[in-house]
Design a protein around this motif. Structure first.
Motif, PDB file in Angstrom:
ATOM      1  N   LYS A   3     -30.521  37.261  17.508  1.00  0.00           N
ATOM      2  CA  LYS A   3     -29.792  36.321  18.353  1.00  0.00           C
ATOM      3  C   LYS A   3     -28.890  35.441  17.493  1.00  0.00           C
ATOM      4  N   THR A   4     -27.666  35.201  17.950  1.00  0.00           N
ATOM      5  CA  THR A   4     -26.756  34.355  17.184  1.00  0.00           C
ATOM      6  C   THR A   4     -27.074  32.891  17.434  1.00  0.00           C
ATOM      7  N   GLN A   6     -26.475  28.976  18.229  1.00  0.00           N
ATOM      8  CA  GLN A   6     -25.615  28.268  19.164  1.00  0.00           C
ATOM      9  C   GLN A   6     -24.638  27.386  18.397  1.00  0.00           C
ATOM     10  N   GLN A   7     -23.390  27.391  18.798  1.00  0.00           N
ATOM     11  CA  GLN A   7     -22.361  26.597  18.148  1.00  0.00           C
ATOM     12  C   GLN A   7     -22.200  25.270  18.883  1.00  0.00           C
ATOM     13  N   PHE A   8     -22.173  24.189  18.126  1.00  0.00           N
ATOM     14  CA  PHE A   8     -22.002  22.862  18.695  1.00  0.00           C
ATOM     15  C   PHE A   8     -20.639  22.316  18.291  1.00  0.00           C
TER      16      PHE A   8
END
Length: 62
Positions: A3-4, A6-8
């Motif tokens: 799973k990649t 999460q980008q914030f």
């Protein structure tokens, strides 16, 4: 399959630290310049950083 992460956004990352810094600065100024009720307001504002730290430690993921 991996799973990649999460980008914030920049705002999502720094929102809480900025709020804590503003509350701390307000608390210091209120406690130094005011008297009576301002001392209580300053203490509460300064205590918010301690509360945020305790909350983060209690809810962190391992």
């Amino acid at each position: 399959m991996r799973k990649t992460a999460q980008q914030f956004t920049l705002w999502q990352v720094f929102r809480a630290p900025i709020l804590i810094a503003v509350l701390s600065l307000f608390g210091l100024i209120a406690a130094l310049l005011g008297d009576g009720a301002w001392d209580v307001v300053g203490e509460l504002a300064l205590a918010s950083s301690v509360a945020a730290t305790l909350w983060a430690l209690a809810t962190r993921r391992r």
